[in-house]
Enzyme design. Structure first.
Site, short mmCIF file in Angstrom:
data_model
loop_
_atom_site.label_atom_id
_atom_site.label_comp_id
_atom_site.label_asym_id
_atom_site.label_seq_id
_atom_site.Cartn_x
_atom_site.Cartn_y
_atom_site.Cartn_z
N TYR A 49 -18.47 9.80 20.01
CA TYR A 49 -18.23 9.87 18.48
C TYR A 49 -19.20 9.07 17.83
CZ TYR A 49 -16.24 8.50 13.95
OH TYR A 49 -16.18 8.64 12.66
N HIS A 79 -21.94 10.03 1.91
CA HIS A 79 -21.17 8.79 1.65
C HIS A 79 -21.65 7.93 0.75
CE1 HIS A 79 -19.51 10.27 5.53
NE2 HIS A 79 -18.58 9.13 5.43
N ASN A 191 -20.86 1.71 8.85
CA ASN A 191 -19.46 1.34 9.48
C ASN A 191 -19.40 -0.29 9.42
OD1 ASN A 191 -17.44 2.38 12.29
ND2 ASN A 191 -17.00 2.86 10.06
N TYR A 276 4.83 -32.46 -14.83
CA TYR A 276 4.18 -32.14 -13.31
C TYR A 276 2.68 -31.87 -13.56
CZ TYR A 276 9.05 -31.45 -11.73
OH TYR A 276 10.44 -31.72 -11.34
N ARG A 279 1.29 -35.10 -12.82
CA ARG A 279 1.80 -35.78 -11.74
C ARG A 279 1.61 -35.05 -10.31
NH1 ARG A 279 7.96 -36.41 -10.91
NH2 ARG A 279 7.92 -35.91 -13.17
N PHE A 323 -13.81 -2.03 12.01
CA PHE A 323 -13.98 -1.81 10.65
C PHE A 323 -12.89 -1.74 9.68
CE2 PHE A 323 -13.07 2.20 12.66
CZ PHE A 323 -11.97 2.49 12.25
N GLU A 408 -7.40 8.59 8.56
CA GLU A 408 -7.37 7.02 8.30
C GLU A 408 -6.31 6.74 7.37
OE1 GLU A 408 -11.31 7.35 6.38
OE2 GLU A 408 -12.36 8.00 8.27
#
Length: 501
Positions: A49, A79, A191, A276, A279, A323, A408
């Site tokens: 791959y 990409h 990646n 508060y 404090r 990834f 994915e």
């Protein structure tokens, strides 16, 4: 700075982000061995791959040996599809450095020239133009890292003095050779979690100074409202045992020690307990400190991690899922909670200061209320920012949208989780700036009494840039000047605790 892969510290990452380092790698043996294994796989016939197959849903598509280099080039071009404003130079520097550190660990199969190209770009001050939007934080930060890689190849764009310019011309100007990719190298470069991690790390570094300043603003407000320092007694915090709370309470004690304002109302004060927002500062700020420190641990680990796919080991290449940026997403979401709460309690202190029924100061911190509005609407601005932070603090990590034709099918949304932190920090910096102005105005009403030495020093520094407001004047420029001081860390509490080593 000697780059020791797997051993970057937060202090080193801060120097990297600021561009105050020059990176060198001494040991190339792991890189060379890993690259040799990929070269062997590329020359063989077995499908591997990312080496001789397509990507994502196209992983079963075999690629001919004479097209392996074109495969990597096409990957980067296809990409690089990010949109939006560019990532800041600080973030891009972190991306360059952490990607180099990750590849240099020797599990990614890239040649030494790839790592050296990243280091040379960093050292030369080359800043790729990386659009901030377009990653879902799984399969790696593909689009941002593709833009970074395309610029290194001379086909993308660079950020030059804030302007978008062709990368090739900037590479030539800096004497950098365009990077040419071999088998698997494009995939290894895009990646990984380096974009989301860089965004989150930069936010963490920014928040550290903001947090320290919010401690100072809270102490100044306490004295302006003539609050009690009793709630900061070490015994209270010791019996609870929360480390951040214990450390923060100690900072408040140091900030308030020796205040003549506090001494003036130690006896005869009819109030039994403060609100508060005064404090419970150690409890709230201490919890934020603990969250930030946990996030720092996660992000430092991620900055040192190997997060591409597949990974190259001694005897094999294995596909996995490093990834997937879920750790970064969770860390960013926890940081968002801490940032929002620092702003939220500061906004409540501003509201308390302008309310004479609680603060015992003039209404809206102006001597002639009615004719003058004082800090009335400055508080509205703080409230608007605090409310905006509440929406931004919604966890990004609970969302997931399948991509790549459902290959994915679960993603982290870490890149947005980290990116939105910067808007929250800007909002909170302005809230703290408004609180500082209001608290300083409250101190002015108590003159000639003096606060503690640390608080008086902060008051004097603030007043050097932002004048008192006995009558209404154009306040927005004062808020911006005070916010600039907050962002620059000029008004930090002395001795404030840091987020990590």
């Amino acid at each position: 700075m000697k780059l020791i892969p797997g051993h970057l510290t937060l202090a080193q990452l801060a120097d990297i982000a600021a561009g105050q380092a020059r990176l060198e790698l001494d040991d190339w043996s792991a890189v060379d061995a890993s690259a040799a294994r990929v070269a062997t796989a590329a020359a063989g016939d077995a499908p591997v791959y990312g080496v001789n197959t397509g990507f994502g849903k196209l992983a079963s598509t075999r690629i001919a040996k004479d097209q392996l280099a074109a495969l990597q080039l096409n990957l980067i071009r296809s990409h690089a599809v990010g949109v939006g404003a560019p990532m800041s130079p600080d973030v891009v520097r972190l991306m360059l450095a952490t990607k180099a550190a990750s590849l240099a660990r020797g599990y990614s199969g890239v040649r030494g020239v790839v790592v050296q190209s990243l280091l040379d770009a960093f050292n030369a001050g080359f800043i790729p133009y990386v659009p901030a939007q377009g990653s879902v934080g799984a399969s790696g930060d593909l689009a941002p890292l593709a833009h970074l890689t395309l610029a290194l190849m001379g086909e993308g764009e660079a950020l030059v003095k804030g302007q978008r310019m062709p990368a090739r011309g900037e590479l030539d100007r800096l004497g950098l050779a365009p990077l040419t990719l071999a088998a698997k190298e494009g995939l290894a470069l895009i990646n990984g979690t380096q974009a989301s991690t860089a965004l989150a790390l930069h936010a963490l570094l920014r928040f550290e100074g903001l947090f320290a300043t919010a401690l100072a603003s809270g102490a100044m407000t306490l004295d302006a409202a003539r609050g009690s320092d009793g709630p900061f007694d070490a015994r209270i915090h010791a019996v609870r045992g929360q480390p951040g709370q214990i450390e923060v309470a100690a900072v408040y004690r140091e900030l308030l020690a020796g205040s003549a304002i506090r001494a003036s109302h130690r006896e005869g004060d009819e109030r039994v307990q403060d609100p508060y927002c005064l404090r419970c500062q150690p409890q709230v700020m201490g919890a934020a400190l603990d969250q930030a420190r946990h996030a720092a641990q996660v992000l430092i680990r991620e900055a040192n991690a190997v997060t591409d796919n597949p990974l190259v080991f001694d005897d094999t290449m294995i596909s996995g899922g490093n990834f997937h940026a879920e750790p970064v997403a969770f860390a960013a979401d926890n940081l968002a909670l801490a940032i929002a709460e620092v702003g939220a309690i500061a906004e409540r202190r501003i509201a308390m200061l302008i309310d004479p029924g609680i603060s015992r100061l003039p209404p809206f911190l102006t001597a002639d209320a009615g004719l003058h509005s004082g800090f009335m609407i400055a508080h509205v601005t703080a409230a608007a920012l605090a409310s905006e932070n509440k929406s931004l603090a919604h966890p990004a990590s609970v969302d997931s949208l399948p991509t790549s034709a459902n290959q994915e099918d679960h993603v982290s949304m870490a890149t947005f989780a980290a990116r939105r932190l910067h808007a929250m920090i800007d909002n909170t910096a302005h809230i703290v700036a408004i609180e500082l102005l209001a608290a300083a105005q409250g101190i002015d009403f108590l003159r000639p009494l003096q606060s503690s030495a640390p608080v008086e020093a902060l008051h004097t520094r603030l007043r050097a840039d932002c004048a008192s407001m006995p009558a209404d004047h154009y306040l927005a420029p004062d808020i911006e000047r005070a916010a600039a001081l907050v962002q620059a860390g000029v008004l930090k509490a002395p001795g404030a605790p840091g987020f990590g080593g």
